[in-house]
Scaffold this motif. Sequence first.
Motif, PDB file in Angstrom:
ATOM      1  N   HIS A 179       0.664  -1.260  -0.026  1.00 36.96           N
ATOM      2  CA  HIS A 179      -0.190   0.062   0.059  1.00 36.96           C
ATOM      3  C   HIS A 179       0.860   1.142   0.034  1.00 36.96           C
ATOM      4  CE1 HIS A 179      -3.462  -2.122   0.487  1.00 36.96           C
ATOM      5  NE2 HIS A 179      -3.335  -2.729   1.647  1.00 36.96           N
TER       6      HIS A 179
ATOM      7  N   ARG B  88     -11.899 -13.480   6.501  1.00 32.43           N
ATOM      8  CA  ARG B  88     -12.447 -12.178   6.009  1.00 32.43           C
ATOM      9  C   ARG B  88     -13.892 -12.119   6.162  1.00 32.43           C
ATOM     10  NH1 ARG B  88      -8.481  -8.620   4.224  1.00 32.43           N
ATOM     11  NH2 ARG B  88     -10.171  -7.805   3.035  1.00 32.43           N
TER      12      ARG B  88
ATOM     13  N   ASP C 209      -5.470 -11.917   2.377  1.00 33.52           N
ATOM     14  CA  ASP C 209      -6.667 -11.954   1.653  1.00 33.52           C
ATOM     15  C   ASP C 209      -6.451 -12.982   0.435  1.00 33.52           C
ATOM     16  OD1 ASP C 209      -4.374 -11.035   0.053  1.00 33.52           O
ATOM     17  OD2 ASP C 209      -5.266  -8.840  -0.307  1.00 33.52           O
TER      18      ASP C 209
HETATM   19 MG    MG Z   1      -5.710  -5.976   3.125  1.00 32.69          MG
END
Ligand code: MG
Length: 140
Positions: A54, A87, A120
């Motif tokens: 990120h 998740r 993820d």
């Molecule tokens: Mg993530």
Amino acid sequence: MSVERTLSMIKPDATRRNITGKVIDRLETAGLRVVAQRRIQLTKERAEEFYGVHKERPFFKDLVSFMTSGPIVVQVLEGDNAIALNREVMGATNPAEAAEGTIRKEFAESIEANSVHGSDGPDTASQEISFFFSSDEIVG
Ligand code: MG
Ligand code: ADP
């Protein structure tokens, strides 16, 4: 169904409010098993490395600052389809969009301070698990 492992973090907003047990209860009730766990303080360097994917995002600096603002609990969770199941139990990144009954819907303070992290996918799960744990620290 296959037994998987995934990396979970209980974030500083949750440790600050002393609700790590409540979060873990949600995970266990959903069928996930804590097979490794440690409470740590992330350094700026480690947080930047963990969230390296990120680094070009506008929220990166604030995210690193938030993730180093207090202790976190890092965990390896195990179970059938553990990556997707975790998740699902976590809920959407933005608590305003998270489904009823999810951890983020119930506990998150904001899109940033959203109480939990979960890998993820299978590749990130194995990378993230080895970022924090050696194999002899994981006891299934
Ligand atoms: Mg993530
Ligand atoms: P997730 O944690 O649901 O996988 P991402 O991988 O997209 O979400 O983002 C990593 C973390 O960065 C989020 O959990 C959240 O703490 C923070 N974050 C994501 N998007 C934003 C945003 N738009 N503003 C502030 N923080 C954000």
